[in-house]
Design a protein around this motif. Structure first.
Motif, PDB file in Angstrom:
ATOM      1  N   ILE A 199     -40.289 -75.480 -44.953  1.00  0.00           N
ATOM      2  CA  ILE A 199     -41.252 -76.344 -44.269  1.00  0.00           C
ATOM      3  C   ILE A 199     -42.613 -75.654 -44.315  1.00  0.00           C
ATOM      4  N   TYR A 200     -43.633 -76.401 -44.696  1.00  0.00           N
ATOM      5  CA  TYR A 200     -44.988 -75.883 -44.552  1.00  0.00           C
ATOM      6  C   TYR A 200     -45.584 -76.518 -43.305  1.00  0.00           C
ATOM      7  N   ALA A 201     -45.969 -75.654 -42.347  1.00  0.00           N
ATOM      8  CA  ALA A 201     -46.547 -76.126 -41.091  1.00  0.00           C
ATOM      9  C   ALA A 201     -48.048 -75.869 -41.084  1.00  0.00           C
ATOM     10  N   HIS A 202     -48.780 -76.730 -40.408  1.00  0.00           N
ATOM     11  CA  HIS A 202     -50.230 -76.580 -40.300  1.00  0.00           C
ATOM     12  C   HIS A 202     -50.537 -75.223 -39.661  1.00  0.00           C
ATOM     13  N   PRO A 203     -51.373 -74.399 -40.304  1.00  0.00           N
ATOM     14  CA  PRO A 203     -51.607 -73.052 -39.777  1.00  0.00           C
ATOM     15  C   PRO A 203     -52.320 -73.017 -38.434  1.00  0.00           C
ATOM     16  N   LEU A 204     -52.995 -74.101 -38.045  1.00  0.00           N
ATOM     17  CA  LEU A 204     -53.732 -74.120 -36.783  1.00  0.00           C
ATOM     18  C   LEU A 204     -52.985 -74.843 -35.670  1.00  0.00           C
ATOM     19  N   THR A 205     -52.231 -75.874 -36.015  1.00  0.00           N
ATOM     20  CA  THR A 205     -51.551 -76.667 -34.988  1.00  0.00           C
ATOM     21  C   THR A 205     -50.053 -76.420 -34.920  1.00  0.00           C
ATOM     22  N   GLY A 206     -49.466 -75.885 -36.004  1.00  0.00           N
ATOM     23  CA  GLY A 206     -48.030 -75.698 -36.042  1.00  0.00           C
ATOM     24  C   GLY A 206     -47.239 -76.934 -36.398  1.00  0.00           C
ATOM     25  N   GLU A 207     -47.902 -78.067 -36.582  1.00  0.00           N
ATOM     26  CA  GLU A 207     -47.203 -79.304 -36.918  1.00  0.00           C
ATOM     27  C   GLU A 207     -46.653 -79.244 -38.353  1.00  0.00           C
ATOM     28  N   PRO A 208     -45.384 -79.608 -38.578  1.00  0.00           N
ATOM     29  CA  PRO A 208     -44.816 -79.619 -39.930  1.00  0.00           C
ATOM     30  C   PRO A 208     -45.529 -80.649 -40.811  1.00  0.00           C
ATOM     31  N   LEU A 209     -45.902 -80.227 -42.009  1.00  0.00           N
ATOM     32  CA  LEU A 209     -46.633 -81.106 -42.914  1.00  0.00           C
ATOM     33  C   LEU A 209     -45.803 -81.517 -44.126  1.00  0.00           C
ATOM     34  N   ILE A 210     -45.076 -80.567 -44.711  1.00  0.00           N
ATOM     35  CA  ILE A 210     -44.350 -80.828 -45.951  1.00  0.00           C
ATOM     36  C   ILE A 210     -42.961 -80.208 -45.860  1.00  0.00           C
ATOM     37  N   ALA A 211     -41.942 -80.944 -46.294  1.00  0.00           N
ATOM     38  CA  ALA A 211     -40.570 -80.442 -46.370  1.00  0.00           C
ATOM     39  C   ALA A 211     -40.165 -80.318 -47.832  1.00  0.00           C
ATOM     40  N   SER A 212     -39.529 -79.202 -48.167  1.00  0.00           N
ATOM     41  CA  SER A 212     -39.104 -78.948 -49.546  1.00  0.00           C
ATOM     42  C   SER A 212     -37.585 -78.947 -49.634  1.00  0.00           C
ATOM     43  N   THR A 213     -37.064 -79.484 -50.745  1.00  0.00           N
ATOM     44  CA  THR A 213     -35.635 -79.455 -51.027  1.00  0.00           C
ATOM     45  C   THR A 213     -35.437 -79.113 -52.500  1.00  0.00           C
ATOM     46  N   GLU A 214     -34.193 -78.677 -52.824  1.00  0.00           N
ATOM     47  CA  GLU A 214     -33.876 -78.257 -54.193  1.00  0.00           C
ATOM     48  C   GLU A 214     -32.560 -78.877 -54.656  1.00  0.00           C
ATOM     49  N   PRO A 215     -32.475 -80.195 -54.801  1.00  0.00           N
ATOM     50  CA  PRO A 215     -31.213 -80.783 -55.258  1.00  0.00           C
ATOM     51  C   PRO A 215     -30.901 -80.441 -56.714  1.00  0.00           C
ATOM     52  N   GLY A 216     -31.881 -80.299 -57.520  1.00  0.00           N
ATOM     53  CA  GLY A 216     -31.780 -79.939 -58.935  1.00  0.00           C
ATOM     54  C   GLY A 216     -33.164 -79.519 -59.368  1.00  0.00           C
ATOM     55  N   TYR A 217     -34.008 -80.523 -59.596  1.00  0.00           N
ATOM     56  CA  TYR A 217     -35.445 -80.293 -59.679  1.00  0.00           C
ATOM     57  C   TYR A 217     -36.016 -80.253 -58.260  1.00  0.00           C
ATOM     58  N   PRO A 218     -37.086 -79.520 -58.041  1.00  0.00           N
ATOM     59  CA  PRO A 218     -37.642 -79.443 -56.678  1.00  0.00           C
ATOM     60  C   PRO A 218     -38.235 -80.765 -56.231  1.00  0.00           C
ATOM     61  N   GLU A 219     -38.130 -81.025 -54.927  1.00  0.00           N
ATOM     62  CA  GLU A 219     -38.697 -82.229 -54.345  1.00  0.00           C
ATOM     63  C   GLU A 219     -39.479 -81.859 -53.083  1.00  0.00           C
ATOM     64  N   ALA A 220     -40.496 -82.662 -52.780  1.00  0.00           N
ATOM     65  CA  ALA A 220     -41.301 -82.437 -51.576  1.00  0.00           C
ATOM     66  C   ALA A 220     -41.486 -83.764 -50.851  1.00  0.00           C
ATOM     67  N   ALA A 221     -41.383 -83.711 -49.525  1.00  0.00           N
ATOM     68  CA  ALA A 221     -41.591 -84.901 -48.691  1.00  0.00           C
ATOM     69  C   ALA A 221     -42.761 -84.627 -47.754  1.00  0.00           C
ATOM     70  N   ILE A 222     -43.708 -85.537 -47.725  1.00  0.00           N
ATOM     71  CA  ILE A 222     -44.864 -85.407 -46.835  1.00  0.00           C
ATOM     72  C   ILE A 222     -44.475 -85.942 -45.465  1.00  0.00           C
TER      73      ILE A 222
END
Length: 621
Positions: A252-275
Motif C-alpha cells: 500500500i502506498y499511503a499519503h506521506p502527509l495524511t496517512g490515507e491509503p492511495l494505491i494498492a499493489s497486487t502480484e497475480p502474475g503481472y503486477p497490478e495497481a488499484a487507485i
C-alpha cells in the motif's frame, strides 16, 4: 541467438542510476549513479538547472531527504547487517564532504523510522544498543546528534507505530502464540489493546490517519488473503477497504502527509495497481494505461505536488518526475538494461498443478532466438522461504537466458503472496513437499518439451541455496549440477545461530522448521539437512558464501565443503570475506557471474563470454 551481453553490463554497468528522490521543498532532485568507477550522489538544482556530485562511499539501500531539503540520510554497514545511519550535507562547498553518523556505531543495528515534516532538525530512529534482542525508539537531533529516548522496549515490542507527524501512537507486541496492536492513550501514555491476532495470522502496519482516529493495516485475520482494513481507534470497529480475488494485497502506498491509503499493489502474475483515493483516479490514470508495468512512488515534495516514480518491466526500470497538478510525466533516467532491451528475454507467468493438485505459479524465461525445445534449463529458486518471485527485471535471470538457458522460477508452497492456506502448506515440509513442488515444475517443463532432462541445474541463494543442496543430495538423479549461494546445510545449527534480534520471529521458524531444543525436532531437522546427506552429492557443485553472513554463518558452507573434500569429491568453493548474506560489491558480483557462466557451461553446455576485461579493474578494488 543475440550476441553475448558482457558480464559487466549486468553487474558493473557505468550507466547505472537509481533511487530518484525529490526534496521536500521541491527544488532539488537527488539520485545515485556511477561516476568514474564508483557510486556517487547526484544533486540537481531544478531552479538553476545545475548538478553536482558527491561520493556515496559505502552506500547501502535507499536514502531519504531530511526535511531541511539540504541533507540526505542513508545507511551503511559492513556486511553484518548492523545498519548505521549517516547524513551528508548536499550544500557543503567541499567536493568530498564528510558523512555524519546519527545512529550508534559498529555492533549496533539501527532502523530508520521517519523524518518529521514540521521538525526538520529531528528524525526518529530505533536501535538495539541497550539490548541486542529488541529496539528502543529515539528522537535524534541531526544538528547536535543528541538522541532522546521516546520509548524503551519492554522486551516484546516488534514495531513502534508513529503517525505522519512523528508522534508515537502505538506499538505491536508479540508473545509466543499471539500478537496485539496496542494504541497509546494520550492522557496516561499507557497502551490499550486495539487489535489482536494469533501466531498463524499475518498483520502489517500501513499508516495512521485523521489525527489518530483511523489506523490502516494489511491483515489476513479471519480470512485467507491479506487485505487492507481500516480500524477506528476509538471503538476498534473494523472496515474492509480493499482486497484482491486471487492473491494477497502486497503493498500500500499511503499519503506521506495524511496517512490515507492511495494505491494498492497486487502480484497475480503481472503486477497490478488499484487507485484507492477517488481524488487521484483522474490524475493517476496513467497507472492503468500500462498494464504490463509496475509503478512505484519513490518520494514526493512536502505538498505532494511533485513525485518521483519508477516504471518497471521485465526489461528494466525507467524513472519519472510527475507533476500531479499538471498530470505531466518527465523522464529522468533508466536502468542501463533498457539500452539493450531488444536482446533481453521475455519473462512469462505460468501456472501448473503439483502432484497433490496444489496450484503453483511462477515464471518461465526462454532464451531469445534459441531453438524452441529441449533446452538446457536452470531451476532458479528464490530465498526466504517466506518470499516470492515476481515479474520484474532480474539481472541473473536475463544473464542466464542470454547464455542460452531456459530459466524456471517456481513459487513453491510456503511462498508469500498467495494467501494463508498456500503458505501453511509448507509447515514441516522442508526437503519434502516444498522440494516436490520444484520437481513438479521440472516435470512440467520436460513434459512440455521445454527442458532437456539431462541438462538441468538447480541454483539459488539462502533458502534457494538450501534447495540446490537438497536437490543434489536428496534427488541427485534429477540434476546435472547445482549452485548454492549462502544456503544452510544444518537446519538445527542454523536456527540456533540466528541473530539475537530475531528473537521475536523464532516461533515462525519453530513452527515451520522445528525447535532444535526438542530432541525429536532436532532429529527431524538433521534428516532434512544436506550436511548429513553429503555422501549422496555426486554432481558438480559451486558454493559461494559471505564471510560476514549473520543469517547463514560461514561455518554452514565450510562444514559441507570440508566433508565433501574429505570424501575425495571436487567442489568449487568461493568464500568472500567481506560480504554478508548476499553479494553486493560490484567486483564480487562480477566474479560471481563469471564463475556461474563458466560452471554452467561445463555441466550444461551453454555459452560463456570468458574473461571480462572489467575483471582487471575488479582486482584493483
Amino acid at each position: 541467438m543475440p550476441e553475448l551481453i558482457p558480464v559487466r553490463d549486468f553487474v558493473a554497468n557505468r550507466g547505472s542510476n537509481f533511487g530518484y528522490r525529490i526534496s521536500p521543498d521541491g527544488k532539488k532532485l537527488a539520485w545515485i549513479a556511477v561516476k568514474g568507477v564508483s557510486l556517487h550522489i547526484f544533486i540537481k538544482d531544478l531552479e538553476r538547472d545545475t548538478t553536482r556530485t558527491l561520493p556515496a562511499g559505502n552506500f547501502y539501500g535507499e536514502f531519504e531527504w531530511a526535511q531541511d531539503s539540504r541533507r540526505i540520510i542513508f545507511a551503511r554497514h559492513q556486511g553484518d547487517e548492523n545498519m548505521m545511519y549517516v547524513t551528508l550535507d548536499t550544500e557543503q562547498p567541499d567536493d568530498n564532504p564528510q558523512v555524519v553518523f546519527i545512529s550508534p556505531g559498529h555492533g549496533v543495528k539501527a532502523q530508520f523510522a521517519r523524518t518529521i515534516p514540521n521538525d526538520p532538525a529531528h528524525v526518529l530512529i530505533a536501535h538495539n544498543q541497550r539490548d541486542k534482542t529488541v529496539f528502543d525508539l529515539f528522537r535524534v537531533n541531526i544538528d547536535t546528534f543528541q538522541q532522546t529516548l521516546i520509548a524503551e522496549n519492554p522486551g516484546n515490542v516488534s514495531e513502534w507505530l508513529t503517525d505522519p507527524h512523528g508522534e508515537l501512537k502505538g506499538r505491536i507486541v508479540k508473545q509466543e502464540d499471539a500478537s496485539a496492536l496496542e494504541f497509546r492513550q494520550p492522557d496516561t501514555a499507557s497502551y490499550q489493546p486495539l487489535y489482536r491476532w494469533s501466531a498463524r495470522d499475518e498483520v502489517r502496519f500501513v499508516s495512521i490517519a485523521d489525527a489518530g482516529a483511523k489506523l490502516y493495516l494489511l491483515s489476513n485475520k479471519n480470512r485467507d488473503r491479506l487485505a487492507l482494513i481500516e480500524l477506528a481507534t476509538a471503538s476498534g470497529e473494523e472496515k474492509l477497504v480493499y482486497d484482491a480475488p486471487l492473491v494477497d494485497v502486497s503493498g500500500i502506498y499511503a499519503h506521506p502527509l495524511t496517512g490515507e491509503p492511495l494505491i494498492a499493489s497486487t502480484e497475480p502474475g503481472y503486477p497490478e495497481a488499484a487507485i484507492l483515493a477517488p481524488s487521484l483516479k483522474a490524475s493517476f490514470g496513467f497507472l492503468n494505461n500500462h498494464p504490463s508495468a509496475r509503478f512505484d512512488i519513490l518520494g514526493s515534495d512536502a505538498r505532494f505536488h511533485r513525485l518521483t516514480l519508477a516504471s518497471s518491466t521485465d526489461k528494466g526500470t525507467e524513472w519519472y518526475l510527475y507533476d500531479v497538478e499538471r498530470d505531466r510525466l518527465e523522464k529522468l533516467g533508466a536502468t542501463p538494461s533498457m539500452a539493450f532491451r531488444d536482446t533481453l528475454a521475455d519473462m512469462t507467468p505460468i501456472e501448473i498443478a503439483s502432484r497433490d493438485n496444489v496450484t503453483l505459479r511462477g515464471y518461465l524465461t526462454l532464451p531469445k532466438g534459441a531453438p524452441p525445445g529441449r533446452l538446457p534449463m536452470v531451476l532458479l529458486v528464490h530465498g526466504g522461504p517466506w518470499w516470492r518471485d515476481e515479474w520484474q527485471y532480474n539481472s541473473e535471470v536475463q544473464f542466464l537466458a542470454n547464455r542460452g538457458y531456459a530459466v524456471l522460477q517456481i513459487n513453491y508452497r510456503g511462498s508469500t503472496g498467495y494467501g494463508r492456506r498456500f503458505q501453511e502448506l509448507a509447515v514441516g515440509e522442508f526437503a519434502s513437499k516444498m522440494h516436490d513442488d520444484l520437481l513438479d515444475g521440472i516435470k512440467w517443463a520436460i513434459d512440455k518439451g521445454i527442458a532437456d532432462p539431462d541438462k538441468i541445474a538447480i541454483a539459488g541463494g539462502s533458502y534457494g541455496g538450501y534447495a540446490a543442496l537438497v536437490g543434489l543430495a536428496f534427488t541427485p538423479e534429477t540434476f546435472a549440477c547445482g549452485i548454492d549461494l549462502f544456503g544452510p546445510t544444518d537446519l538445527a545449527k542454523l536456527v540456533e545461530d540466528f541473530p539475537p534480534y530475531w528473537k521475536l520471529e523464532m516461533n515462525l521458524w519453530h513452527r515451520y522448521v522445528g525447535d532444535p531444543g526438542k530432541p525429536a525436532d532436532r532429529l527431524a531437522m538433521q534428516e532434512k539437512s544436506p550436511l548429513y546427506k553429503a555422501d549422496s552429492i555426486t554432481k558438480p557443485l559451486l558454493v559461494i558464501q559471505g564471510g560476514r553472513d549473520v543469517r547463514v554463518k560461514p561455518e554452514q558452507s565450510i562444514m559441507l565443503v570440508n566433508k565433501l573434500r574429505q570424501s575425495g569429491k571436487t567442489v568449487d568453493f568461493w568464500l568472500v570475506p567481506d560480504e554478508g548474506h548476499g553479494i553486493t560489491h560490484w567486483p564480487h558480483r562480477l566474479e560471481q557471474f563469471r564463475r556461474t557462466e563458466d560452471f554452467l557451461s561445463g555441466c550444461l553446455g551453454g555459452r560463456s563470454g570468458g574473461f571480462d576485461f572489467y575483471q582487471l579493474g575488479a582486482w584493483l578494488f
